[in-house]
Design an enzyme around this catalytic site. Structure first.
Site, PDB file in Angstrom:
ATOM      1  N   LYS A 144      -5.465  -7.695   6.680  1.00  0.00           N
ATOM      2  CA  LYS A 144      -6.825  -7.908   7.169  1.00  0.00           C
ATOM      3  C   LYS A 144      -6.846  -8.034   8.687  1.00  0.00           C
ATOM      4  O   LYS A 144      -7.704  -7.451   9.359  1.00  0.00           O
ATOM      5  CB  LYS A 144      -7.415  -9.169   6.524  1.00  0.00           C
ATOM      6  CG  LYS A 144      -7.813  -8.931   5.070  1.00  0.00           C
ATOM      7  CD  LYS A 144      -8.280 -10.196   4.410  1.00  0.00           C
ATOM      8  CE  LYS A 144      -8.735  -9.897   2.983  1.00  0.00           C
ATOM      9  NZ  LYS A 144      -9.029 -11.132   2.251  1.00  0.00           N
ATOM     10  N   SER A 196     -13.116 -13.314  -1.345  1.00  0.00           N
ATOM     11  CA  SER A 196     -12.788 -13.574   0.053  1.00  0.00           C
ATOM     12  C   SER A 196     -13.931 -13.245   1.011  1.00  0.00           C
ATOM     13  O   SER A 196     -13.850 -13.532   2.194  1.00  0.00           O
ATOM     14  CB  SER A 196     -11.525 -12.830   0.453  1.00  0.00           C
ATOM     15  OG  SER A 196     -11.782 -11.445   0.478  1.00  0.00           O
ATOM     16  N   PRO A 225       0.823  -1.198   0.000  1.00  0.00           N
ATOM     17  CA  PRO A 225       0.000   0.000   0.000  1.00  0.00           C
ATOM     18  C   PRO A 225       0.864   1.258   0.000  1.00  0.00           C
ATOM     19  O   PRO A 225       2.055   1.184   0.305  1.00  0.00           O
ATOM     20  CB  PRO A 225      -0.809  -0.117   1.288  1.00  0.00           C
ATOM     21  CG  PRO A 225      -0.120  -1.138   2.106  1.00  0.00           C
ATOM     22  CD  PRO A 225       0.671  -1.992   1.211  1.00  0.00           C
ATOM     23  N   PRO A 226       0.269   2.395  -0.305  1.00  0.00           N
ATOM     24  CA  PRO A 226       1.068   3.620  -0.359  1.00  0.00           C
ATOM     25  C   PRO A 226       1.571   3.995   1.020  1.00  0.00           C
ATOM     26  O   PRO A 226       0.954   3.671   2.027  1.00  0.00           O
ATOM     27  CB  PRO A 226       0.072   4.681  -0.846  1.00  0.00           C
ATOM     28  CG  PRO A 226      -1.114   3.945  -1.317  1.00  0.00           C
ATOM     29  CD  PRO A 226      -1.138   2.637  -0.647  1.00  0.00           C
ATOM     30  N   GLY A 227       2.672   4.644   1.036  1.00  0.00           N
ATOM     31  CA  GLY A 227       3.168   5.193   2.290  1.00  0.00           C
ATOM     32  C   GLY A 227       3.873   4.192   3.179  1.00  0.00           C
ATOM     33  O   GLY A 227       4.200   4.505   4.309  1.00  0.00           O
ATOM     34  N   VAL A 228       4.134   2.979   2.700  1.00  0.00           N
ATOM     35  CA  VAL A 228       4.843   2.033   3.561  1.00  0.00           C
ATOM     36  C   VAL A 228       6.347   2.106   3.346  1.00  0.00           C
ATOM     37  O   VAL A 228       7.102   1.370   3.957  1.00  0.00           O
ATOM     38  CB  VAL A 228       4.362   0.585   3.350  1.00  0.00           C
ATOM     39  CG1 VAL A 228       2.941   0.433   3.843  1.00  0.00           C
ATOM     40  CG2 VAL A 228       4.471   0.192   1.904  1.00  0.00           C
ATOM     41  N   GLY A 229       6.777   2.981   2.455  1.00  0.00           N
ATOM     42  CA  GLY A 229       8.219   3.211   2.332  1.00  0.00           C
ATOM     43  C   GLY A 229       8.875   2.462   1.193  1.00  0.00           C
ATOM     44  O   GLY A 229      10.065   2.154   1.259  1.00  0.00           O
TER      45      GLY A 229
END
Lengths: 121, 788
Positions: free
Chosen positions: B724, B681, B359-363
């Protein structure tokens, strides 16, 4: 194509044959009231070895310079004087046929006096 | 022999000469060195007349020639001058007349020759006249060709020789005639013969000369064209200088040429560059192609064909660097260290092509920079997001106006080395249209077998990309073409847990924001509890961008205080957080307090991390069949149908009144209705919601679930477990139901989370229902007891 350096042609006036003239004495020419005086530098030439010929307006002095041995056992180191036959023909601006010619040898110089009629061409 | 002829016989010293002939009437300087020659000259000098005879040797190599070694016709000569020189006599001889050799006799050290004069037959004829003029003409032309500067004087000299014989004798030494030819001239019987011979020689000589001069002049023409060009160019330069200082173009070319010479280029590249440069030098600077060529050369020279940074192969240091920059991310760091280890053992190892998915922003991007730092390589990144033209990657052919190299080559040029870490961001957001598919170009670039000779359309030379450490990033794999995905090694960066975020904020974000705001570390204290509150109450994300921004808001507000002069250190606690950030934006227990029947808690994986969603089902008294709302995708709808079919077919076991199916329709809705959702899922969740509505038993409020179901009630594994579970925890869930096959994924979870949460692993839908709906569970157990 270069010229051969050790054999430059040297031209000797307009003489007919080189066999007649191997060198040319220097000459001074004076004009007098009644003719010409010509001095030839012919040092070392015996008077009896020289002769003068006149033809038309030309005077020719020819002769022979002989070398002689000064001392027994000497050899040449250098030589600049020309020996053997010489001849010098000088054209003068007047006819010389029948001119009065006097010769005199003094100090190695031959003096020729010419008295000619009908001076001046 | 008559008497008179007898008289003409002479015996004279004999002087043999080499390589030349003495002609009568000519002077010849000689240098006598042989003892016999010296003695002969001395003998001649000792006479009154100074006469000797000169004969040419047939063979110049013989030192003591005998009668047989000499030509029989020679020349009588007089020594005109002499002087002793070094080891011999230098003398000038004057040729007198032609003689024929009769006899040679030895006289001490020298030889004497008995000779008879051989006068040439003199005659006059028109032929002689003609030949004479012809020879003069030929000779004049020949002299003009050989010595143009002396031609005038020579021509005069030639013309002055009135006598034909003298002319020939004079000319013979002027042209380098061979000895045989000179001797033949001397021996000729008549003047006519002599002239004829000379004429033949001269004609031949002239032909050779003319040919030579033709060859020379042809060469000259070629030369003079080049010279002319050069001269004109020099003049042009001078004019340009006069008009306005240095000529910039010329100067530029000179500089370019210098650069080419200095540059360290591979052989084939150098060849191409030289060719291009040559072309450029011939072009006028105003030509449109000039700039194209110049820009091209600029680029090719700037590319790092052989320049590379040395890798820092210190694993300990690399680990420190990676840990300094990023918290945790164990798997990825290990992968980098593995590669370092391999490089240490095998320096030619292929660079891996990694793909960071998360995801965005995880570096992801900053991790790339960190890797570059750890390896000691340069870092370059280029974003592929929205790229839809293949030429962007591979460049345009130079024939196009405004052509440029592709982004890859541009990035390498920026990096200045051929082994940078090259990050291709947003590889999942490549577009494609009629201009081609950039992903297809990436296939070549990212294939270690092909990218060794990557050919950019613009530079049109093979460039080795295999040393580049490629890292791509993506938020999702779904939109990446399969073949492209196949080339990359996938590394997942899932979202961070609350604790991890707090840790990241403490270590990296907080110090950075304090610095950004221009504060000192002791001005601000953000308590851990306050950070935790920011994470849970003010942000909701998988990464840490929002978190950083929120911390930034706090530090900026403190900066304002400092700017106003209130310099007291500030401590931000959980309690006074609202003063800085206003009311909280999210609530931890957005989770519902109680669930009515027909609602089940599902877990979803989104590109921004995990999420909890409630699936609501309700019975429709007068409706029929299944109604689905909430922007559900194909797969999810089918999954709902499968869940319904399962419940219907297992009504007995579940204790459901079958008449309900006939009397009521059912409606399933998945909020939030504006967000499109898809994927299998949610199967177990929908089945739970349906079971709940039909059975009227509510599902447990603290239990979230995920898993795909089959018609026969099997629970299949799903992806994104970590996200999740983290989302479930964030929402205050205590229990999570997972497919049995996903049990292994729990190792990804931080220990604190794993300990806090209760996990139920389901093989079949019954397991899920038992765990989610307590009353149904009791029902099942009684059924089982009854069965047993």
């Amino acid at each position: 194509m270069p010229l051969k350096s050790n054999q430059m042609p040297v031209i000797f006036g307009a003489a007919q044959s080189v066999t007649e003239r191997l060198w040319r004495p220097a000459a001074d020419i004076y004009q007098t009231r009644d003719g010409w005086i010509i001095k030839y530098a012919v040092a070392g030439v015996k008077p009896e070895d020289m002769k003068i010929a006149i033809k038309g307006s030309a005077i020719t002095v020819s002769g022979f310079r002989r070398d002689w041995k000064l001392e027994e056992g000497c050899t040449y180191y250098a030589m600049e004087i020309s020996y053997n036959r010489f001849e010098r023909t000088i054209e003068l601006p007047c006819l010389l046929d029948g001119a009065e010619v006097r010769m005199e040898a003094r100090d190695g110089i031959l003096i020729v006096r010419l008295k000619c009629r009908g001076v001046n061409p | 022999m008559s008497n008179s002829e007898e008289e003409k016989l002479q015996t004279l010293p004999l002087l043999p000469i080499k390589n030349s002939v003495l002609f009568p009437t000519l002077l010849m300087p000689i240098n006598a060195g042989r003892p016999a020659s010296i003695a002969a000259i001395e003998a001649a000098l000792a006479t009154e007349e100074k006469e000797l005879v000169v004969f040419a040797q047939r063979d110049a190599s013989i030192d003591e020639p005998q009668a047989g070694d000499l030509y029989t016709i020679g020349t009588k000569a007089v020594v005109k001058k002499m002087a002793r020189g070094r080891g011999g006599i230098e003398a000038v001889l004057l040729g007198v007349e032609r003689v024929v050799l009769i006899k040679v006799e030895q006289d001490g050290t020298y030889q004497r020759a008995r000779v008879r004069p051989l006068p040439i037959i003199e005659e006059k004829s028109t032929e002689i006249e003609a030949l004479h003029r012809e020879v003069i003409d030929l000779a004049t032309r020949a002299v003009e060709l050989t010595q143009p500067q002396a031609a005038a004087g020579m021509a005069q000299l030639i013309a002055s020789a009135k006598e034909p014989l003298r002319l020939v004798y004079m000319l013979a030494p002027m042209f380098s005639l061979e000895l045989e030819k000179e001797q033949a001239l001397l021996e000729a019987a008549t003047v006519t013969d002599t002239l004829r011979l000379m004429h033949a020689y001269l004609s031949h000589e002239l032909q050779v000369l003319e040919l030579r001069s033709k060859i020379a002049s042809e060469a000259q023409t070629e030369m003079s064209k080049e010279q002319r060009d050069y001269l004109l160019r020099q003049q042009l330069k001078a004019i340009q200088k006069e008009l306005g200082g240095e000529n910039p173009e010329q100067n530029e070319l000179t500089l370019l040429r210098e650069r080419v010479e200095k540059a360290d280029l591979p052989e084939d590249v150098r060849k191409e560059v030289e060719r291009e440069l040559g072309r450029l030098e011939r072009l006028p600077p105003a030509a449109p192609d000039y700039n194209v060529g110049r820009t091209y050369l600029d680029l090719v020279l700037e590319l790092p064909w052989k320049t590379a940074t040395e890798d820092v192969l210190d694993i300990g240091r690399a680990r420190t660097v990676l840990d300094e920059d990023h918290y945790d991310l164990r798997e990825i760091k290990d992968r980098i260290l593995e590669h370092l280890g391999v490089l240490k053992l095998n320096p030619t190892a292929k660079s891996p092509i990694l793909c960071f998915v998360g995801p965005p922003g995880v570096g992801k991007t900053s991790l790339g920079q960190s890797i570059a730092r750890a390896l000691g390589r340069k870092f370059e990144r280029l974003s592929l997001g929205g790229l839809h033209d293949e030429a962007e990657l591979r460049g345009h052919r130079r024939t196009y106006i405004g052509a440029m190299p592709g982004r890859i080559i541009q990035a390498i040029r920026r990096a200045g080395v051929n082994n940078p870490v090259l990050m291709l961001d947003e590889v999942d957001k490549i577009g494609h249209d009629f201009r081609g598919d950039p992903a297809a170009a990436l296939l070549e670039i990212l294939d270690p077998e092909q990218n060794r000779t990557f050919r950019d359309n613009y530079i049109d030379l093979p460039f080795d990309l295999s040393k580049i450490f490629f890292i791509t990033t993506a938020n999702t794999l779904d939109t990446i073409a399969r073949p492209l995905l196949d080339r990359m090694e996938l590394l997942r960066l899932s979202g961070y847990s609350e604790e991890e975020k707090v840790e990241i904020a403490k270590r990296y974000l907080n110090p950075r924001q304090i610095k950004e705001a221009g504060l000192q570390p002791d001005h601000v204290t953000l308590e851990s509890e306050a950070l935790k509150a920011i994470v849970s109450l003010y942000t909701r994300e998988a990464g840490v961008r929002q978190l950083e921004r929120t911390i930034g808001r706090v530090t900026r507000k403190i900066a304002v205080l400092h700017a106003e002069g209130k310099k007291d250190p500030v401590t931000v606690t959980r309690d006074n957080l609202a003063e800085w950030l206003g009311p909280r934006r999210f609530s931890t227990d957005q989770a519902r307090k109680q669930l009515p029947a027909g609602v089940a808690t599902g877990l979803a994986w989104t590109e921004t991390g995990g999420d909890v969603l409630y699936i609501e089902a309700t019975l429709l008294p007068s409706g029929r069949g299944l109604t689905l709302t909430g922007q559900l995708g194909e797969v999810m709808q089918e999954s709902a149908r499968a869940a319904q079919s399962y419940i219907w077919s297992h009504a007995e076991e579940l204790g459901i009144d079958r008449s309900l199916f006939r009397r009521y329709g059912v409606h399933i809705h998945v909020p939030a209705g504006a967000t499109p959702k898809d994927g299998p899922s949610a199967g177990v969740t929908m089945a739970t919601a349906l079971a709940s509505i039909y059975s009227r038993f509510p599902a447990r409020v603290d239990t979230a679930m995920t898993g795909e179901i089959t018609l026969t009630g099997l629970v299949l594994p799903i992806g994104g477990v970590k996200e999740k579970v983290l989302a479930a925890r964030r929402m205050g869930m205590k229990r999570v139901i997972l497919p049995r096959d996903n049990e292994k994924d729990l190792s990804e979870l931080p220990d604190t989370v794993a300990k806090e949460m209760e996990f139920i692993f389901a093989d079949k839908i019954e397991d899920v229902l038992t765990a989610a709906i307590p009353q149904l569970g009791k029902h099942f157990s009684t059924l089982e007891q009854a069965a047993s």
